[in-house]
Design a protein around this motif. Sequence first.
Motif, PDB file in Angstrom:
ATOM      1  N   THR A 160      70.549  29.990  36.521  1.00 17.33           N
ATOM      2  CA  THR A 160      70.001  28.552  37.070  1.00 17.33           C
ATOM      3  C   THR A 160      70.703  28.321  38.275  1.00 17.33           C
ATOM      4  O   THR A 160      69.805  27.811  39.385  1.00 17.33           O
TER       5      THR A 160
ATOM      6  N   ARG B 210      69.233  30.379  41.331  1.00 17.44           N
ATOM      7  CA  ARG B 210      68.046  30.214  41.832  1.00 17.44           C
ATOM      8  C   ARG B 210      67.698  29.466  43.313  1.00 17.44           C
ATOM      9  O   ARG B 210      67.134  30.098  44.053  1.00 17.44           O
ATOM     10  N   PRO B 211      68.372  28.445  43.649  1.00 15.64           N
ATOM     11  CA  PRO B 211      68.353  27.588  44.814  1.00 15.64           C
ATOM     12  C   PRO B 211      68.593  28.754  46.006  1.00 15.64           C
ATOM     13  O   PRO B 211      68.202  28.408  47.290  1.00 15.64           O
TER      14      PRO B 211
ATOM     15  N   GLN C  99      65.884  30.825  46.761  1.00 12.84           N
ATOM     16  CA  GLN C  99      64.543  30.140  47.108  1.00 12.84           C
ATOM     17  C   GLN C  99      65.010  29.921  48.671  1.00 12.84           C
ATOM     18  O   GLN C  99      64.308  30.111  49.554  1.00 12.84           O
ATOM     19  N   LYS C 100      66.207  29.550  49.017  1.00  8.70           N
ATOM     20  CA  LYS C 100      66.799  29.190  50.211  1.00  8.70           C
ATOM     21  C   LYS C 100      66.329  30.355  51.518  1.00  8.70           C
ATOM     22  O   LYS C 100      66.023  30.248  52.577  1.00  8.70           O
TER      23      LYS C 100
ATOM     24  N   GLN D 122      62.696  30.726  51.953  1.00  9.50           N
ATOM     25  CA  GLN D 122      62.166  29.900  52.618  1.00  9.50           C
ATOM     26  C   GLN D 122      62.459  30.145  54.032  1.00  9.50           C
ATOM     27  O   GLN D 122      61.649  29.905  55.074  1.00  9.50           O
TER      28      GLN D 122
ATOM     29  N   ASP E 156      78.434  28.344  47.243  1.00 12.75           N
ATOM     30  CA  ASP E 156      77.351  27.208  46.981  1.00 12.75           C
ATOM     31  C   ASP E 156      77.986  26.622  45.776  1.00 12.75           C
ATOM     32  O   ASP E 156      78.303  26.915  44.721  1.00 12.75           O
TER      33      ASP E 156
ATOM     34  N   GLU F 125      63.376  34.936  41.813  1.00 11.87           N
ATOM     35  CA  GLU F 125      63.855  33.812  40.973  1.00 11.87           C
ATOM     36  C   GLU F 125      62.833  33.015  40.238  1.00 11.87           C
ATOM     37  O   GLU F 125      63.045  32.245  39.342  1.00 11.87           O
TER      38      GLU F 125
END
Length: 404
Positions: free
Chosen positions: A11, A14-15, A18-19, A22, A78, A127
């Motif tokens: 969990t 995942r960001p 994603q980053k 992106q 992070d 992800e």
Amino acid sequence: MKIKKLPAIFTPARPVLQKIEQAGFEAYFVGGCVRDTILGDPIHDIDIATSAYPSEIKAIFKRTVDTGIEHGTVMILDHGTGYETTTFRTESGYQDYRRPDKVTFVRSLSEDLKRRDFTINALALRENGEVIDLFDGLADLNKHLIRAVGNPDERFHEDALRMMRAVRFASKLDFVIDQSTLTGIRKNAPLLAKIAVERIQVEFEKMLLGQRPVSGLKDFIATGLYRYCPGLAGQKAALSQLLVLNNWQLENIQQAWAMLCFQLGLSNKQVSSFLKRWKASNNLIRQVKRIVPLVSCLRERSLDAMNMYNGGENALHDANQVAKLYGWAKDDAALAELYQALPIKNSKELAVDGRALIADGQIKPGPRLGRILNDLTTAVVEGRIANDRDILLTAAQQLAKEKG
Ligand code: ATP
Ligand code: MG
């Protein structure tokens, strides 16, 4: 295949993926964490692979650490957690059967997955839960099969350590090694001699501590890999006896090495040199040397207070776990109780020490003092004399007279 709900360990990561996406790159969870997710096994660490080059990762994230930048690995920091990301890469060269001469960063996931060892380790996970399976790893997971990615002969020729990894995964997962992969191991087993002992040791220990060690050990023996490991070359018969013991499972590396040393019939002196060849730490060697004699005592039903005192609580527990495989163990709780009942557990608990005996005026410093202290210790441990200062001082005077 798509996994609906990823385990919680993914969990917070995942960001991060994603980053990277992106920013126009690809990013996947790879390796053991994907395999273990699908198997429903516990996951201990997560690896991330990406099409972004290290410099590009560092441009996306403010806080990073160069943990292995020459191999493409950068740690992204992070919210207090570090995530290791490795750029997709291919490896080439392998002149020495162990390390690639050259690592090249590539943009293609399939190139990266192709260089991985086994199909079950060559899965990638997005992800969003989508699984990328280019080498039928999912089918092999279902069939409980360890199969090399590509041509086994070539793959083991490139990196001989993979053969040890095959037997360790067979044991860890209780899987079977695919026939042509097994043939590749048999053929290339001698190349294991080129691999540093430290690296073989890691896989060997994991094999011995797997979910079903016999599963890996059987092939470790049958393929001849054992011949290229320190101290095991002539030991096929002794090793094979481990295969017929009850389906064993050990708790820690000292138990595993003690079992092996015991099975090989090594004396304590031989245990030292055997384990040194395996590059074991001094601490491990010390532990194993305490455990092995206790296993012998359990076998011969000769365990007494002094053996337990000399071995100590941990070694006693470890020895009992090893003895269990052979059917010689005592009940764990009963054994712990016997140990707890010892009048003293170490020399510090003895009511007198060398200084007290010297102060008492009867005995001078020297080897005789040591012998008398040993005698007192044995008498207290065996319950022949109370652990009382005055009583021990009187007994010491008596011993001093007797021993001249
Ligand atoms: P564990 O759960 O024991 O850590 P793992 O599969 O994560 O298992 P690692 O040794 O951490 O094993 O390696 C991570 C991944 O890197 C593997 O799953 C595999 O894809 C790849 N890998 C590691 N070592 C090799 C190798 N010698 N040859 C090819 N691929 C390898
Ligand atoms: Mg891992």
